[in-house]
Design a protein around this motif. Structure first.
Motif, mmCIF file in Angstrom:
data_model
loop_
_atom_site.group_PDB
_atom_site.id
_atom_site.type_symbol
_atom_site.label_atom_id
_atom_site.label_comp_id
_atom_site.label_asym_id
_atom_site.label_seq_id
_atom_site.Cartn_x
_atom_site.Cartn_y
_atom_site.Cartn_z
ATOM 1 N N TYR A 30 0.798 -1.221 0.000
ATOM 2 C CA TYR A 30 0.000 0.000 0.000
ATOM 3 C C TYR A 30 0.837 1.279 0.000
ATOM 4 O O TYR A 30 0.325 2.353 -0.290
ATOM 5 C CB TYR A 30 -0.968 -0.004 1.191
ATOM 6 N N THR A 34 -3.200 1.295 -3.558
ATOM 7 C CA THR A 34 -4.023 0.194 -3.075
ATOM 8 C C THR A 34 -4.428 -0.775 -4.179
ATOM 9 O O THR A 34 -4.912 -1.857 -3.905
ATOM 10 C CB THR A 34 -5.301 0.720 -2.395
ATOM 11 N N SER A 135 -5.728 7.215 2.521
ATOM 12 C CA SER A 135 -5.350 5.992 3.210
ATOM 13 C C SER A 135 -5.592 6.139 4.704
ATOM 14 O O SER A 135 -5.384 7.199 5.276
ATOM 15 C CB SER A 135 -3.886 5.669 2.959
ATOM 16 N N THR A 136 -6.046 5.053 5.320
ATOM 17 C CA THR A 136 -6.290 5.088 6.759
ATOM 18 C C THR A 136 -5.106 4.500 7.535
ATOM 19 O O THR A 136 -5.151 4.411 8.746
ATOM 20 C CB THR A 136 -7.558 4.277 7.097
ATOM 21 N N ILE A 137 -4.070 4.081 6.806
ATOM 22 C CA ILE A 137 -2.904 3.491 7.480
ATOM 23 C C ILE A 137 -2.036 4.595 8.071
ATOM 24 O O ILE A 137 -1.783 5.615 7.437
ATOM 25 C CB ILE A 137 -2.087 2.632 6.484
ATOM 26 N N TYR A 141 4.472 1.265 8.097
ATOM 27 C CA TYR A 141 3.892 -0.053 8.303
ATOM 28 C C TYR A 141 4.718 -0.783 9.357
ATOM 29 O O TYR A 141 5.945 -0.758 9.313
ATOM 30 C CB TYR A 141 3.952 -0.818 6.981
ATOM 31 N N THR A 203 0.247 -3.054 12.112
ATOM 32 C CA THR A 203 -0.558 -2.124 11.310
ATOM 33 C C THR A 203 -2.003 -2.570 11.096
ATOM 34 O O THR A 203 -2.939 -1.830 11.402
ATOM 35 C CB THR A 203 0.122 -1.879 9.954
ATOM 36 N N TRP A 204 -2.214 -3.765 10.574
ATOM 37 C CA TRP A 204 -3.593 -4.161 10.252
ATOM 38 C C TRP A 204 -4.410 -4.423 11.508
ATOM 39 O O TRP A 204 -5.624 -4.214 11.528
ATOM 40 C CB TRP A 204 -3.611 -5.373 9.322
ATOM 41 N N LEU A 207 -5.762 -1.162 12.543
ATOM 42 C CA LEU A 207 -6.822 -0.680 11.654
ATOM 43 C C LEU A 207 -8.152 -1.377 11.914
ATOM 44 O O LEU A 207 -9.202 -0.739 11.917
ATOM 45 C CB LEU A 207 -6.426 -0.941 10.197
ATOM 46 N N ARG B 170 -11.364 -1.637 2.838
ATOM 47 C CA ARG B 170 -10.319 -2.178 3.710
ATOM 48 C C ARG B 170 -9.479 -1.033 4.250
ATOM 49 O O ARG B 170 -9.400 -0.812 5.428
ATOM 50 C CB ARG B 170 -9.460 -3.197 2.978
ATOM 51 N N SER B 171 -8.850 -0.279 3.369
ATOM 52 C CA SER B 171 -8.150 0.893 3.887
ATOM 53 C C SER B 171 -8.388 2.100 2.998
ATOM 54 O O SER B 171 -8.407 3.227 3.435
ATOM 55 C CB SER B 171 -6.663 0.611 4.036
ATOM 56 N N SER B 172 -8.613 1.871 1.714
ATOM 57 C CA SER B 172 -8.792 2.990 0.811
ATOM 58 C C SER B 172 -10.281 3.263 0.655
ATOM 59 O O SER B 172 -11.014 2.464 0.084
ATOM 60 C CB SER B 172 -8.175 2.650 -0.544
#
Lengths: 270, 205
Positions: A30, A34, A135-137, A141, A203-204, A207, B170-172
């Protein structure tokens, strides 16, 4: 580059390899976008030389090391592993690398080191996904393993695939490969290794903790909330058949790793 | 432009995504196996779903556009856009069942029940089905005033499409949120006519 097997390795698969074009053209990375074709499209901008890895935390030999100095002390070998993505597709990839245990021994972790955490490069100038406002990250990472998982012989640090240097989109110049866990555990383009007494954040899991656990062991009996993990699409799929095969416990590596989790409720620690 | 020529134009334009898809499928079958990537079935499911949604938005945009521009002739094309929405939504459902689940009925039904995002997508198609079936002049005559209230079910169908898309984030989040904003805007424009007591401001074709 020397490629030889130091000792007989038992985890080898005889399954057909996923074609090179798919291994290097269909990636979740990512940092570069994405869409699965984004990494192949944008990762050439990444500078991977010079590259250094910072080692910190509960260990004797901390500091920042040039990649070539770290690689000088390890023995590279080729290993063909299944890669099972949490999205229910899978590949078979011939990696070139060395057991992470060899690197960890160089770092000399102390008795308080229960976990090892990893961090990917954060360089928005070269990584368009890190510049995205959609992006929500929370970059960089981050990933981590329990020490016994990290020391397992299957756990690989890869620097190449298909007999050549790792392409940038696959996590150049150095990445983790943990074949019995979902692909997102196998963190790419590593710049930092940290030994800690407590479980590191990943990371995940940050989220969506209900969807992605710390362990993330491949497990056909525990579904992702939005899809079944009982089977997987072995890539490449053909047009009229997704080439679906049953997913195996620990991605088929039970013999090597099941003992690591023998007293754990894997429904709870997914 | 005479109405028949406009109709042909709209028809051909709405058919372009299908033509693109067909040529891709033919090329894949003739050796370009990696044209749509290693998961061609999944790519086709996503492509047809996206175009069903695009045409849904186009259909919903017709009456506000006609109202604001005064081009009442736009309304003559709404039926065809609506039917193409149903057409691509059906291709989407067909591609999902055939290419991803290979007609394993038990699994298809389990998935539709257990995965909320699929349930919402399916519900949206189930709403579109009677709308497509009753889209003819004959049914319009037969149902009289009820025809109009029946076809207002296209609003919840569009909202369900948005939920179907949002639940897959998912994230985007950009594309699902963008589509949802468009749906909300298009439904917001007609908020008055959604109230049962209000009078129709714009009569259908």
């Amino acid at each position: 580059k020397q490629v030889s097997s130091a000792k007989p390795f038992t985890g080898e698969t005889k399954e057909a390899l996923t074609p090179y074009d798919n291994v290097t053209g269909y990636n979740n990375f990512y940092e570069f976008g994405t869409d699965k074709s984004d990494p192949a499209r944008y990762a050439h901008k990444l500078t991977t030389d010079p590259w250094s890895v910072t080692v910190s935390g509960e260990c004797e030999n901390s500091g920042t090391f040039a990649l070539e100095d770290l690689l000088a002390k390890v023995q590279l070998e080729e290993r063909v592993y299944r890669l099972r993505c949490v999205e229910a597709w899978s590949m078979v990839i011939p990696w070139i690398g060395f057991p992470l245990a060899q690197l960890i021994k160089q770092c000399q972790p102390n008795s308080r080191a229960k976990y090892v955490a990893f961090e990917t490069l954060q360089r928005p100038k070269e990584m368009p996904g890190q510049r995205s406002v959609f992006s929500t990250i929370d970059w960089p990472y981050i990933e981590g393993l329990r020490m016994d998982e990290a020391m397992n012989d299957l756990t690989l640090m890869a620097v190449g695939l298909y007999g050549e240097m790792l392409p940038n989109q696959n996590g150049a110049p150095i990445r983790l490969v943990v074949p019995w866990k979902y692909g997102f555990k196998s963190i790419k383009s590593i710049v930092r290794i940290h030994f800690s007494e407590t479980m590191p954040a990943t990371t995940w899991n940050l989220l969506a903790p209900n969807e992605y656990g710390f362990y993330a062991n491949v497990n056909p009996n525990v579904d992702h909330p939005r899809w079944s993990q009982a089977s997987e699409r072995r890539l490449p799929s053909s047009l009229f058949s997704p080439n679906r095969i049953p997913t195996q416990m620990f991605n088929g590596y039970q013999q090597q790793v099941a003992h690591l989790y023998k007293d754990m409720d894997l429904e709870r620690y997914y | 432009m005479p109405v028949s020529l406009r109709r042909v134009t709209v028809f051909v334009l709405a058919l372009l995504p299908l033509i693109y898809l067909l040529q891709a499928v033919i090329r894949i079958q003739h050796g370009e196996w990696n044209l749509l990537g290693p998961e061609p079935g999944r790519a086709i499911v996503f492509f047809t779903g996206t175009w069903a949604f695009n045409l849904m938005l186009a259909t919903l945009a017709v009456s506000p556009a006609a109202k604001h521009t005064g081009w009442r002739w736009l309304l003559q094309h709404r039926r065809m856009l609506g039917l193409f929405t149903f057409f691509y939504a059906s291709l989407h459902l067909l591609a999902y069942s055939a290419l991803l689940l290979e007609w394993r009925w038990l699994e298809i039904s389990q998935e539709l029940i257990e995965r909320p995002y699929l349930t919402f997508g399916m519900l949206s198609w189930l709403i579109l089905l009677p709308l497509a079936l009753t889209s003819t002049k004959g049914w319009q005559r037969r149902l009289k005033r009820r025809w109009k209230s029946l076809h207002k079910w296209s609003y919840p169908a569009a909202a369900l499409m948005a939920v179907h898309y949002l639940l897959q984030i998912r994230s985007s989040w950009f594309e699902p949120v963008f589509y949802t904003i468009l749906v909300l805007a298009l439904l917001g424009l007609r908020r008055w006519s959604l109230l049962p007591a209000s009078k129709e401001r714009l009569s259908a074709e």
